[in-house]
Design a protein around this motif. Structure first.
Motif, PDB file in Angstrom:
ATOM      1  N   VAL A 284      37.699 -38.516  -8.581  1.00  0.00           N
ATOM      2  CA  VAL A 284      37.173 -37.509  -9.473  1.00  0.00           C
ATOM      3  C   VAL A 284      36.365 -37.846 -10.600  1.00  0.00           C
ATOM      4  CG1 VAL A 284      39.904 -37.046  -9.817  1.00  0.00           C
ATOM      5  CG2 VAL A 284      38.719 -38.534 -11.602  1.00  0.00           C
ATOM      6  N   VAL A 287      33.708 -35.023 -11.733  1.00  0.00           N
ATOM      7  CA  VAL A 287      33.911 -34.137 -12.776  1.00  0.00           C
ATOM      8  C   VAL A 287      34.018 -34.817 -14.068  1.00  0.00           C
ATOM      9  CG1 VAL A 287      36.069 -32.830 -13.365  1.00  0.00           C
ATOM     10  CG2 VAL A 287      35.497 -32.693 -11.155  1.00  0.00           C
ATOM     11  N   THR A 290      30.611 -34.912 -15.174  1.00  0.00           N
ATOM     12  CA  THR A 290      30.298 -33.158 -15.711  1.00  0.00           C
ATOM     13  C   THR A 290      30.601 -32.896 -17.066  1.00  0.00           C
ATOM     14  OG1 THR A 290      30.313 -32.507 -13.321  1.00  0.00           O
ATOM     15  CG2 THR A 290      30.242 -30.961 -15.207  1.00  0.00           C
ATOM     16  N   THR A 300      33.697 -27.366 -17.569  1.00  0.00           N
ATOM     17  CA  THR A 300      34.179 -28.424 -16.473  1.00  0.00           C
ATOM     18  C   THR A 300      35.045 -27.736 -15.601  1.00  0.00           C
ATOM     19  OG1 THR A 300      33.629 -30.071 -17.885  1.00  0.00           O
ATOM     20  CG2 THR A 300      34.698 -30.789 -16.035  1.00  0.00           C
ATOM     21  N   ALA A 303      34.672 -26.734 -11.865  1.00  0.00           N
ATOM     22  CA  ALA A 303      34.470 -27.983 -11.076  1.00  0.00           C
ATOM     23  C   ALA A 303      35.764 -28.570 -10.899  1.00  0.00           C
ATOM     24  CB  ALA A 303      33.490 -28.975 -11.631  1.00  0.00           C
ATOM     25  N   SER A 304      36.755 -28.841 -11.897  1.00  0.00           N
ATOM     26  CA  SER A 304      38.040 -29.303 -11.654  1.00  0.00           C
ATOM     27  C   SER A 304      38.888 -28.725 -10.857  1.00  0.00           C
ATOM     28  CB  SER A 304      38.694 -29.313 -13.073  1.00  0.00           C
ATOM     29  OG  SER A 304      38.007 -30.075 -14.212  1.00  0.00           O
ATOM     30  N   LEU A 307      37.640 -29.479  -7.076  1.00  0.00           N
ATOM     31  CA  LEU A 307      38.008 -30.850  -6.685  1.00  0.00           C
ATOM     32  C   LEU A 307      39.483 -31.059  -6.804  1.00  0.00           C
ATOM     33  CD1 LEU A 307      36.678 -34.070  -7.975  1.00  0.00           C
ATOM     34  CD2 LEU A 307      38.939 -33.709  -8.599  1.00  0.00           C
ATOM     35  N   THR A 413      35.484 -36.093 -21.847  1.00  0.00           N
ATOM     36  CA  THR A 413      35.871 -37.074 -20.555  1.00  0.00           C
ATOM     37  C   THR A 413      37.472 -37.204 -20.542  1.00  0.00           C
ATOM     38  OG1 THR A 413      33.803 -37.765 -20.607  1.00  0.00           O
ATOM     39  CG2 THR A 413      35.428 -38.816 -19.095  1.00  0.00           C
ATOM     40  N   VAL A 416      39.323 -33.720 -20.042  1.00  0.00           N
ATOM     41  CA  VAL A 416      39.164 -33.604 -18.495  1.00  0.00           C
ATOM     42  C   VAL A 416      40.255 -34.366 -17.766  1.00  0.00           C
ATOM     43  CG1 VAL A 416      38.056 -33.001 -16.578  1.00  0.00           C
ATOM     44  CG2 VAL A 416      37.547 -32.195 -18.938  1.00  0.00           C
TER      45      VAL A 416
END
Length: 435
Positions: A284, A287, A290, A300, A303-304, A307, A413, A416
């Motif tokens: 991860v 991500v 990001t 984000t 992208a999450s 992934l 961060t 996420v």
């Protein structure tokens, strides 16, 4: 470079300029005391009003933003609550994630006590800087009754709801606790409405939230000038003690965020999902980078989702439910930050929060983090409301505005990362349960 990123860069640049100018002023003041007194006067007559314009734009939106965003968030659960075990597991993990995060943040602030790094003389100057409201806040805190069941009922359910949160002093914010409970009740009642009526109510509440977000946006446009003005004013009046205190706070908050992401979440991955934390974090990492660079859970999210599907091999139905919901509700980093700020500013002003009050703060930090999720800068008005709730001058939020951008990148961060861990755990548990 996007507009939010440019704004953040300008705020950071302004912060550094404000600190450098203040330190230079103090250095000159050692040899020419008259110059320091003159700049202190300039700070009081010119810079302080500029900072107050910024702060009061944030204070303006506290009551409508708390009510509209929290009531809307609860109202939408009427639809989500019918999704069965998947929703139950998800909400339980979200709640546990945020409560643990706030507990870690409060523990770190209690251990480091960054607000107590101020020398007695510096604290007294800080109290003078914020006028009689600081002394009045401390006196009110000392006069508060013990946290008995009757006192808790009175805190959350006063006889005069509007009088409680409006307040009778134009110089102070009202009590936010009753407003939070009323917003939850309105949202809960909305879940009983038919779908059409609930959608209309949610649309109205979301419109109010959007309007308040616009006002927060106006305030943020002033931030590149207001933040350096405020930090300069505080340092030239109080001294370099303010810098040390702020550095200890920022370091403690950052460490608590890292501990939650790489400590608590690693335990969850190992114990609840049977995954290797080291291998999972390697997967991860793009991500998380990001999230750190954009400071936006919503930005984000694509992208999450990709992934989770391609790298983590999660069920599309689980990832498609947990991750979008987490981007708006699972805000462990934000909740941790809010708890840290309230306790830090309380310490700086000499307001001691007892264990019972810190337990209440844990709950309120979680609720406010959910309420302002996805609203840029939205946590600041809510933190101001929490400060007023615990008898701390809301203007004290100006102490942390300078480092907010850096900590915002870190807490996003964590937000996420928490969403991805929750999706992983829910997916594994759903597979085991066969649902």
């Amino acid at each position: 470079m996007s507009t939010p990123t440019r704004l953040a860069t300008r705020i950071l640049q302004g912060l550094l300029i404000g600190i450098a100018a203040a330190v230079l002023t103090l250095a000159i003041g050692r040899f020419y005391p008259g110059a320091l007194k003159a700049m202190q006067a300039v700070a009081a007559t010119v810079l302080d009003p500029l900072g107050q314009v910024f702060l009061r734009l944030l204070f303006f939106v506290v009551i409508p933003l708390v009510f509209a965003s929290l009531a809307s968030g609860v109202a939408q659960l009427g639809r989500l609550g019918r999704l069965g075990p998947l929703a139950g597991r998800t909400f339980a993990l979200f709640a546990a994630n945020m409560l643990i995060a706030v507990a870690l943040g409060l523990l770190m602030m209690n251990l480091l006590q960054p607000g107590h790094q101020l020398e007695p003389g510096s604290r007294e100057r800080l109290m003078q800087e914020y006028g009689g409201s600081a002394h009045l806040a401390v006196e009110r805190q000392q006069q508060r009754p013990a946290l008995t069941p009757a006192a808790v009922v009175d805190m959350f359910m006063p006889r005069n709801l509007f009088g409680a949160f409006v307040g009778n002093d134009r110089g102070m914010l009202g009590d936010v606790l009753p407003l939070i409970l009323f917003a939850i009740l309105v949202g809960a009642a909305a879940t009983l409405l038919n779908d059409e009526k609930r959608r209309r109510l949610q649309a109205g509440l979301d419109l109010v939230s959007e309007l308040m977000t616009g006002i927060v946006g106006f305030a943020l446009r002033l931030a590149p000038v207001a933040v350096p003005a405020m930090i300069y004013s505080v340092i030239v009046k109080i001294g370099t003690d303010a810098l040390l205190t702020l550095a200890v706070f920022a370091a403690g908050c950052a460490f608590a965020l890292a501990l939650h992401l790489f400590g608590t979440m690693s335990l969850w991955l190992r114990l609840l999902a049977g995954r290797s934390p080291l291998a999972w974090f390697r997967q991860v990492r793009p991500v998380l980078i990001t999230a750190f660079s954009t400071s936006s859970s919503s930005a984000t999210l694509p992208a999450s989702l990709a992934l989770a599907r391609d790298q983590l091999k999660l069920s599309p139905s689980t990832a498609g439910f947990v991750l979008p919901l987490g981007a708006t509700m699972n805000m462990s980093g934000t909740a941790l930050f809010e708890g840290c700020v309230v306790l830090f500013v309380a310490q700086a002003f000499g307001v001691e929060l007892a264990l019972g009050q810190q337990c209440v703060l844990m709950l309120l930090a979680v609720l406010s983090a959910v309420a302002v999720a996805g609203i840029p800068g939205g946590s600041m008005p809510l933190i101001a409301g929490l400060l007023a709730t615990f008898g701390v001058p809301p203007d004290g939020i100006g102490l942390v505005l300078g480092v907010d951008r850096i900590l915002d990148m870190l807490r996003t961060t964590v937000n996420v990362g928490g969403d991805l861990v929750a999706a992983t755990v829910v997916d594994v548990q759903a597979s085991r349960a066969g649902t």
